[in-house]
Design a protein around this motif. Structure first.
Motif, PDB file in Angstrom:
ATOM      1  N   GLU A   1     -12.803 -12.170 -14.757  1.00  0.00           N
ATOM      2  CA  GLU A   1     -13.039 -10.627 -13.781  1.00  0.00           C
ATOM      3  C   GLU A   1     -12.263 -10.974 -12.616  1.00  0.00           C
ATOM      4  O   GLU A   1     -11.401 -10.446 -11.863  1.00  0.00           O
ATOM      5  N   THR A   2     -13.341 -11.700 -11.496  1.00  0.00           N
ATOM      6  CA  THR A   2     -13.137 -11.182 -10.557  1.00  0.00           C
ATOM      7  C   THR A   2     -11.473 -12.714 -10.192  1.00  0.00           C
ATOM      8  O   THR A   2     -10.535 -11.858  -9.056  1.00  0.00           O
ATOM      9  N   LEU A   3     -10.896 -13.061 -11.173  1.00  0.00           N
ATOM     10  CA  LEU A   3      -9.961 -13.996 -11.256  1.00  0.00           C
ATOM     11  C   LEU A   3      -8.927 -12.545 -11.289  1.00  0.00           C
ATOM     12  O   LEU A   3      -7.580 -11.860 -10.566  1.00  0.00           O
ATOM     13  N   GLU A   4      -8.465 -11.963 -12.291  1.00  0.00           N
ATOM     14  CA  GLU A   4      -7.910 -11.311 -12.313  1.00  0.00           C
ATOM     15  C   GLU A   4      -8.035  -9.898 -11.846  1.00  0.00           C
ATOM     16  O   GLU A   4      -6.262 -10.138 -11.356  1.00  0.00           O
ATOM     17  N   ASP A   5      -8.739  -9.872 -11.373  1.00  0.00           N
ATOM     18  CA  ASP A   5      -8.836  -9.103 -10.362  1.00  0.00           C
ATOM     19  C   ASP A   5      -8.233  -9.145  -9.262  1.00  0.00           C
ATOM     20  O   ASP A   5      -7.156  -8.350  -7.929  1.00  0.00           O
ATOM     21  N   ASP A   6      -7.914 -10.179  -8.566  1.00  0.00           N
ATOM     22  CA  ASP A   6      -7.664 -10.532  -7.430  1.00  0.00           C
ATOM     23  C   ASP A   6      -5.943 -10.084  -7.447  1.00  0.00           C
ATOM     24  O   ASP A   6      -5.021 -10.537  -6.783  1.00  0.00           O
ATOM     25  N   SER A   7      -5.671 -11.212  -8.700  1.00  0.00           N
ATOM     26  CA  SER A   7      -4.269 -11.407  -8.540  1.00  0.00           C
ATOM     27  C   SER A   7      -4.051 -10.225  -9.133  1.00  0.00           C
ATOM     28  O   SER A   7      -2.398  -9.478  -8.811  1.00  0.00           O
TER      29      SER A   7
ATOM     30  N   ILE B   1       2.966  -5.432  -3.613  1.00  0.00           N
ATOM     31  CA  ILE B   1       3.796  -4.844  -2.532  1.00  0.00           C
ATOM     32  C   ILE B   1       5.199  -4.520  -3.066  1.00  0.00           C
ATOM     33  O   ILE B   1       5.989  -6.186  -3.279  1.00  0.00           O
ATOM     34  N   ASP B   2       5.585  -3.170  -2.961  1.00  0.00           N
ATOM     35  CA  ASP B   2       7.231  -3.005  -3.657  1.00  0.00           C
ATOM     36  C   ASP B   2       7.946  -3.155  -2.650  1.00  0.00           C
ATOM     37  O   ASP B   2       7.916  -3.005  -0.855  1.00  0.00           O
ATOM     38  N   ILE B   3       8.223  -5.095  -1.946  1.00  0.00           N
ATOM     39  CA  ILE B   3       9.483  -4.531  -0.901  1.00  0.00           C
ATOM     40  C   ILE B   3      10.229  -3.979  -0.874  1.00  0.00           C
ATOM     41  O   ILE B   3      10.587  -3.729   0.479  1.00  0.00           O
ATOM     42  N   GLY B   4      11.380  -3.441  -1.571  1.00  0.00           N
ATOM     43  CA  GLY B   4      11.981  -2.902  -2.069  1.00  0.00           C
ATOM     44  C   GLY B   4      12.235  -2.352  -1.120  1.00  0.00           C
ATOM     45  O   GLY B   4      12.770  -0.883  -0.421  1.00  0.00           O
ATOM     46  N   LYS B   5      10.669  -0.975  -1.766  1.00  0.00           N
ATOM     47  CA  LYS B   5      10.592   0.517  -0.847  1.00  0.00           C
ATOM     48  C   LYS B   5      10.279  -0.019   0.713  1.00  0.00           C
ATOM     49  O   LYS B   5      10.605   1.032   1.416  1.00  0.00           O
ATOM     50  N   LEU B   6       9.436  -0.437   1.235  1.00  0.00           N
ATOM     51  CA  LEU B   6       9.185  -1.072   2.149  1.00  0.00           C
ATOM     52  C   LEU B   6      10.417  -1.142   2.638  1.00  0.00           C
ATOM     53  O   LEU B   6      10.982  -0.509   3.917  1.00  0.00           O
ATOM     54  N   LYS B   7      11.233  -1.473   2.759  1.00  0.00           N
ATOM     55  CA  LYS B   7      12.651  -1.940   3.048  1.00  0.00           C
ATOM     56  C   LYS B   7      13.290  -0.845   2.983  1.00  0.00           C
ATOM     57  O   LYS B   7      13.941  -0.591   4.547  1.00  0.00           O
ATOM     58  N   HIS B   8      13.641   0.546   1.837  1.00  0.00           N
ATOM     59  CA  HIS B   8      14.291   1.246   1.998  1.00  0.00           C
ATOM     60  C   HIS B   8      13.770   2.347   3.594  1.00  0.00           C
ATOM     61  O   HIS B   8      14.531   2.610   3.557  1.00  0.00           O
ATOM     62  N   GLN B   9      12.196   1.765   2.778  1.00  0.00           N
ATOM     63  CA  GLN B   9      11.566   3.281   4.092  1.00  0.00           C
ATOM     64  C   GLN B   9      11.863   2.478   5.570  1.00  0.00           C
ATOM     65  O   GLN B   9      11.873   3.864   5.908  1.00  0.00           O
ATOM     66  N   GLY B  10      12.213   0.882   6.020  1.00  0.00           N
ATOM     67  CA  GLY B  10      12.960   0.856   7.204  1.00  0.00           C
ATOM     68  C   GLY B  10      13.787   1.260   7.815  1.00  0.00           C
ATOM     69  O   GLY B  10      14.108   1.727   9.069  1.00  0.00           O
TER      70      GLY B  10
ATOM     71  N   SER C   1       4.142  -4.026  10.460  1.00  0.00           N
ATOM     72  CA  SER C   1       3.794  -4.130   9.128  1.00  0.00           C
ATOM     73  C   SER C   1       4.973  -4.709   7.502  1.00  0.00           C
ATOM     74  O   SER C   1       4.006  -5.366   6.744  1.00  0.00           O
ATOM     75  N   LEU C   2       6.411  -4.765   7.904  1.00  0.00           N
ATOM     76  CA  LEU C   2       7.306  -4.957   6.724  1.00  0.00           C
ATOM     77  C   LEU C   2       6.705  -6.233   6.839  1.00  0.00           C
ATOM     78  O   LEU C   2       6.990  -7.317   6.081  1.00  0.00           O
ATOM     79  N   ASP C   3       7.145  -6.790   7.889  1.00  0.00           N
ATOM     80  CA  ASP C   3       6.669  -8.620   8.104  1.00  0.00           C
ATOM     81  C   ASP C   3       5.608  -9.089   7.369  1.00  0.00           C
ATOM     82  O   ASP C   3       5.365 -10.168   6.523  1.00  0.00           O
ATOM     83  N   ASP C   4       4.517  -8.246   7.712  1.00  0.00           N
ATOM     84  CA  ASP C   4       3.131  -8.775   6.869  1.00  0.00           C
ATOM     85  C   ASP C   4       3.120  -8.466   5.693  1.00  0.00           C
ATOM     86  O   ASP C   4       2.602  -9.759   5.050  1.00  0.00           O
ATOM     87  N   ALA C   5       3.952  -7.692   5.224  1.00  0.00           N
ATOM     88  CA  ALA C   5       4.086  -7.709   4.296  1.00  0.00           C
ATOM     89  C   ALA C   5       4.807  -8.642   3.242  1.00  0.00           C
ATOM     90  O   ALA C   5       4.130  -9.441   1.800  1.00  0.00           O
TER      91      ALA C   5
ATOM     92  N   LYS D   1       2.888 -15.794   0.396  1.00  0.00           N
ATOM     93  CA  LYS D   1       1.627 -15.988   0.011  1.00  0.00           C
ATOM     94  C   LYS D   1       1.502 -15.793  -1.734  1.00  0.00           C
ATOM     95  O   LYS D   1       0.751 -17.141  -2.444  1.00  0.00           O
ATOM     96  N   ASN D   2       1.018 -14.704  -2.026  1.00  0.00           N
ATOM     97  CA  ASN D   2       1.310 -14.168  -3.174  1.00  0.00           C
ATOM     98  C   ASN D   2       1.947 -15.332  -4.107  1.00  0.00           C
ATOM     99  O   ASN D   2       1.156 -16.184  -5.505  1.00  0.00           O
ATOM    100  N   GLU D   3       2.757 -15.175  -4.042  1.00  0.00           N
ATOM    101  CA  GLU D   3       3.981 -16.258  -4.798  1.00  0.00           C
ATOM    102  C   GLU D   3       3.679 -17.439  -4.895  1.00  0.00           C
ATOM    103  O   GLU D   3       3.695 -17.949  -6.229  1.00  0.00           O
ATOM    104  N   LYS D   4       3.427 -17.820  -3.594  1.00  0.00           N
ATOM    105  CA  LYS D   4       3.127 -19.225  -4.101  1.00  0.00           C
ATOM    106  C   LYS D   4       1.856 -19.690  -4.962  1.00  0.00           C
ATOM    107  O   LYS D   4       1.656 -20.538  -5.328  1.00  0.00           O
ATOM    108  N   LYS D   5       0.525 -18.818  -4.530  1.00  0.00           N
ATOM    109  CA  LYS D   5      -0.577 -19.040  -5.347  1.00  0.00           C
ATOM    110  C   LYS D   5      -0.100 -18.654  -6.382  1.00  0.00           C
ATOM    111  O   LYS D   5      -0.726 -19.397  -7.126  1.00  0.00           O
TER     112      LYS D   5
END
Lengths: 341, 750
Positions: free
Chosen positions: B239-245, B250-259, B271-275, B281-285
């Motif tokens: 369960e924790t594994l699922e929670d983590d994943s 994060i919707d990058i497209g939306k963030l960029k649009h907001q930018g 904040s955009l850079d962080d996202a 990182k998530n993808e790599k994981k």
């Protein structure tokens, strides 16, 4: 018929129980007599409150606890001044209301107190304590004195110096021989006066921009107290009263040395029961030991500091010359021993 | 009050945070200031050490602040503060019971800070904190320490597994458990291990060994912790594994649009850079190979011994002080172990007998445990009296319907796992309950019936056997299973591979223009294929040093069988591909196929390419199976294998009917079901509107018209009455026209 019912009821009345209710006062009895009276004034011919009023000794201990733990400084100061007057005004041969062993641990933390009036008051109180009692408790007193000497607040540092002066007056030998009394105190002096050397050997000379240190007026005084301290530690006291005393009883010589020692914990330097001490916490009983440690760890720093201080003319220069005189005298007969031990 | 007294001049010096900030920027210049503070710290420490309990933090700067200060800057002056960590350790170790709580927490925090700055290493930190955790009477300190220890263990395992430290910690925990089995202190070992197991920091057998010791302890709490771990630890981990994943996408497209739209500031950009970084990182994981995690039950050494001792110590032993609930937990674990590892604990079954009455509290759990403890290697003699007892106690006309259905369900679950536990008279009797009036009972009885149609039709009456079963019995294709009989193992999906190979061969032939069923130069093809398969493997495994080793291992003469002297399967396969004209031939082909299965595996060494293809085909077949209807035997297998993943629960035994009163939550949930979530009482319209608003959708024309200002509609309404006939006609015609066109603009594009 009717009259008999009434009679019955009346008869019953006599034996009816009074109803008691919770929270209500009990009904007065039939034969109750009111003895209260009113008067314009009451005169009591003898007034004695001794059963309830605190005795002077308990009051004394109350004020002591006030002085040591009250939150407001004026209350502490007042309590201290009460204690002072109590001790000062007692007849000469009377015992103290509380022994020094109890008084001192409670009062020592006040050396670090934030309010200057409290500190000066506590010093005044210290001076009233009998000197013979202080000797055994010097170690504890030195702890607080050292904490005061390195304290952030300049005033507390100055007052801590005054406490150290008092200690030197009262129990000179104990101050320099007690565990940690010599090296640690010297170290404290060094850091207080900005002569300290960091143990990390940096190749950079740092201009001492210590935020406290030789700040203004306090510096000459610091020099003087250091001179006193060094004098106590490095210069032999000439008085050897034991020889004179024993010479009267001819066959017995050195009796005092074979008697049960008068001091408490006479073999403290053997450190039989405590945890092992390092170089700083060690007792330096001999003058030679003290000289050796001083020479090895502090002398160069002190010499430089004194030389610099001498260049400042005025009061600082004068006290520096006093100090250098003490240094010369104290280290004159010291020949460097090999430090292999 | 203390702060008030700080005068304006003193403030400059007394400001430790300020000094700390300065020191961090330029340690060299502020060395002497630091030394002064350090001296102050030392003298305060000396005072403190003389009387730890009475020393109060009077004065402007408390001891606590000094410790904090020194801890923060100690990395700038490593030589001067060499003894600082040791000081803290001795203080907290000796005086943790009498220190005031704030100072205590500060010391613990400072030690952790020093660990973070890598001034002390984590093993020494744990050596200090763990004994205190176990011995301290203060609850707040315990929670703090627990948290710190966990976070430290996590931190030191974050980059790569720190085996050495894990081992020492595990040893410490193990010793804690084994040194005093009656003490409650073991609960900390359980807690720490469970937490780390959950976070997948400890996944090895040693952690399981700790839990094993915990469940064999003498203290109820420790036992409960250990047993619960085995029963639920793995699920929790998943369960924790699922929670983590699935924590936050994060919707990058939306963030960029907001930018693009919002005000541009450095903060927004950061904040955009962080996202972006986080997403990478998530993808790599995600791309990382999934680490293999064995469940705790599989990592046990000697499950037989463990199950036996558990059973003897906590259940059979009359002196054990566990209450019914705890006993049930232990029983669940024992039965789970027995079922999963197919252990033999014969006395377990006779233990059950006295609990199998409807009056027994939580009897369904006992029934579930019994079913769980059954597997095909349990002697039927041990089970038969139990089944008989369940039938006698639970299943009768007089008993309540839910009791009967629970009994039938339990019997079915037992018999799924060991069909031989049933006698024919009893079975025929039980099957009769399918004529009962209660639905739960009927379903349970039918389940039993359908089970025995597959596994033991000869026990049923003739008319109950059903068509396929009686035909199978007559033709002899269904045989009675003997006790201990196992299916001959095969490689799953091998027939698919063979099929595929034949097809490939056919295709190649077709490409070369050869007749599809000629067998003459098949060998050449085969060899070529195989060569290719191995070649590819060799090329792939060039990097690994021991690639060639295992080719030589099999020195049988089977190796050269791949020259197709005796490779008859191939042509037959081809035949199988051609749609069979009648059923007989198909059956024949099927039979042949079965024989072939063993052939392919025994006559050939599968090349790595083959294995890869096999895996692929297997997956495909699984998919097809999942989509289409399941065959009966597959269902059967699934049912029998269910308990390997999840234990049997009391609910499954209860079946449709409830054996106990439903709780309030359940009733509320039942009432809520299908009503949707409605936080406040509003009309459906407004709820729908609110939902659309939240989604950012606009209103419909109808809604617009409804909301239109009354005064704006007034003119039109007045004018309407004054229209002439032609005008009215035009309007009406226009309406018809528009509706034909599909609105004002019309659906021209259609």
């Amino acid at each position: 018929m009717g009259s008999s019912v009434r009679k019955k009821r009346e008869k019953k009345k006599d034996f009816q129980k009074p109803k008691l209710k919770v929270g209500k006062t009990k009904a007065k009895a039939d034969n109750f007599t009111d003895t209260s009276f009113k008067s314009k004034a009451i005169v009591v011919n003898q007034q004695s409150l001794s059963t309830t009023a605190p005795s002077s000794s308990s009051q004394f201990s109350h004020y002591l606890s006030l002085a040591s733990s009250s939150k407001s400084d004026s209350q502490r100061r007042d309590a201290l001044s009460y204690l002072t007057t109590q001790i000062a005004s007692k007849p000469v041969n009377d015992p103290m209301p509380l022994p020094t062993a109890i008084l001192l641990p409670k009062l020592l933390p006040l050396i670090l107190d934030g309010s200057s009036s409290v500190r000066s008051q506590v010093l005044r109180l210290f001076r009233l304590l009998s000197p013979s009692d202080i000797g055994d408790r010097v170690e504890q007193a030195l702890l607080y004195t050292r904490a005061g000497m390195t304290h952030l607040a300049a005033e507390i540092r100055v007052d801590a110096l005054a406490v150290l002066e008092w200690l030197l007056e009262v129990a000179k030998d104990d101050v320099v021989t007690c565990p940690g009394g010599w090296v640690k105190t010297l170290k404290t002096f060094m850091s207080m006066m900005g002569w300290a050397v960091s143990s990390s050997s940096s190749k950079w000379t740092s201009a001492s921009k210590v935020s406290f240190g030789k700040a203004g007026k306090a510096f000459p005084r610091q020099l003087l107290v250091l001179a006193q301290f060094l004098k106590a530690g490095l210069i032999e006291t000439d008085t050897e009263p034991t020889i004179g005393k024993d010479s009267g009883l001819f066959p017995l010589c050195d009796v005092a040395r074979h008697m049960i020692p008068q001091r408490s914990n006479a073999f403290a330097h053997l450190n039989l029961f405590g945890s092992s001490r390092d170089e700083e916490g060690e007792m330096y009983i001999d003058r030679e030991d003290r000289q050796r440690v001083f020479q090895r760890r502090f002398q160069s720093a002190v010499a430089i500091g004194v030389a610099n201080a001498k260049k400042e003319a005025g009061e600082a220069g004068r006290s520096a010359s006093v100090l250098s005189k003490v240094l010369l005298e104290g280290m004159a007969d010291y020949e460097s021993v090999d430090d292999t031990q | 009050m203390v702060k008030k007294r700080v005068g304006a001049l003193e403030k400059v010096d007394a400001d430790l945070p300020n000094l700390q900030y300065k020191i961090r920027r330029d340690p060299k210049s502020y060395t002497e200031d630091f030394l002064n503070q350090y001296g102050q710290y030392q003298s305060q420490r000396d005072i403190f050490m003389v009387s730890p309990s009475t020393a109060t933090s009077t004065g402007i700067i408390s001891f606590r602040d000094l410790i904090d200060f020194v801890a923060h800057v100690s990395d700038c002056f490593p030589e001067d503060t060499a003894e600082f960590p040791e000081d803290l350790k001795t203080i907290i170790t000796r005086h943790h019971a009498e220190l005031e709580s704030e100072l205590r927490e500060k010391i613990v925090g400072s030690l952790c800070l020093l660990r973070k700055k890598e001034i002390i290493d984590s093993s020494s930190l744990l050596d200090t904190l763990f004994p205190i955790l176990v011995s301290t009477p203060s609850k707040t300190l315990r929670t703090l320490l627990f948290q710190k220890i966990l976070s430290d263990l996590r931190a030191s395992n974050s980059k790569h597994t720190n085996h050495r430290m894990n081992r020492t910690m595990q040893n410490a925990l193990f010793n804690l458990l084994t040194s005093d089995r009656t003490s409650q202190k073991g609960i900390w070992a359980v807690k720490i291990t469970r937490e780390l197991w959950k976070r997948q920091i400890w996944t090895d057998a040693k952690a399981v060994e700790i839990m094993k010791e915990a469940s064999l302890a003498d203290n109820e709490k420790v036992i409960g912790g250990g047993v619960r771990f085995f029963l639920g630890g793995d699920k929790e981990r998943e369960e924790t594994l699922e929670d983590d994943s699935s924590d936050e996408e994060i919707d990058i497209g939306k963030l960029k649009h907001q930018g693009l739209i919002n005000k541009k500031s450095r903060k927004k950009k950061k904040s955009l850079d962080d996202a972006v970084k986080k997403v990478r990182k998530n993808e790599k994981k995600k791309n990382q190979p999934h680490q293999l995690n064995f469940s705790a039950l599989h990592l046990l050494h000697d499950p037989q011994g463990f199950a036996e001792t558990l059973f003897q110590k906590h259940l059979q032993n009359g002196k054990s002080k566990l209450n019914l609930e705890q006993k049930l937990l232990v029983l669940q674990l024992v039965s789970r172990l027995v079922g999963l590892h197919k252990l033999t604990v014969i006395s377990l079954y006779s233990y059950f007998i006295k609990y199998l009455t409807p009056r027994q509290p939580s009897v369904t759990s006992f029934l579930a445990s019994l079913a769980q403890a059954t597997h095909n290697l349990v002697p039927p003699d041990a089970l038969e009296p139990l089944v008989q007892k369940i039938a006698n106690e639970f299943v009768s006309e007089a008993s309540a319907s839910e009791v009967a259905s629970a009994g039938l369900n339990a019997i079915r679950e037992i018999c799924v796992r060991q069909p031989l536990a049933m006698s024919d008279t009893l079975l025929q009797d039980l099957v009769m309950y399918r004529k009962s009036k209660d639905k739960g009972t009927v379903m349970a009885a039918k389940g039993l019936l359908s089970l025995y149609r597959e596994v033991g039709a000869d026990l049923l009456k003739k008319r109950d056997r059903g068509k396929t079963a009686s035909m199978g019995l007559k033709s002899g294709s269904i045989k009675e299973r003997r006790f201990g009989e196992e299916d001959a193992g095969g490689i799953e999906g091998l027939e698919l591979l063979e099929e595929w190979k034949a097809e490939e061969r056919k295709r190649k032939r077709a490409e070369r223009g050869l007749p599809s069923d000629a067998g003459s130069d098949e060998e050449g093809d085969d060899e070529e294929d195989e060569e290719a398969g191995w070649a590819k493997w060799d090329a792939e495994s060039d990097a690994s040093s021991d690639s060639g080793g295992w080719i030589n291992v099999e020195s049988d003469d089977d190796i050269n069988i791949s020259d197709s002297d005796d490779e008859k399967p191939a042509p037959k396969k081809v035949k199988f591909e051609i749609p069979a004209e009648d059923g007989d031939e198909k059956e024949n082909a099927n039979k042949n196929l079965e024989q072939k299965i063993s052939n392919l595996a025994t006559t050939k060494i599968l090349t790595p390419a083959d294995l890869a293809k096999l895996q692929e085909l297997r997956l495909q077949a699984d998919l097809n199976k999942a989509m289409g209807p399941k065959s009966k035997s597959a269902r059967q297998k699934e049912l029998a294998a269910r308990h390997t993943d999840d234990g049997l629960t009391a609910e499954q035994i209860e079946g449709l009917s409830k054996f106990r009163k439903s709780t309030k939550e359940e009733m509320v949930a039942l009432a809520r079901e299908g009503k949707g979530d409605r936080s406040e009482h509003k009309s459906t319209q407004s709820l729908r509107r609110a939902k659309k608003d939240a989604e950012g959708k606009s209103t419909t024309n109808k809604e617009k018209a409804r909301k239109k200002n009354f005064l704006m509609t007034l003119g039109k309404a007045k004018y309407k009455q004054k229209r002439s006939l032609t005008q009215t006609k035009r309007v009406l015609q226009g309406h018809i026209e528009r509706s034909k066109r599909g609105g004002k603009r019309g659906n021209v594009g259609m």
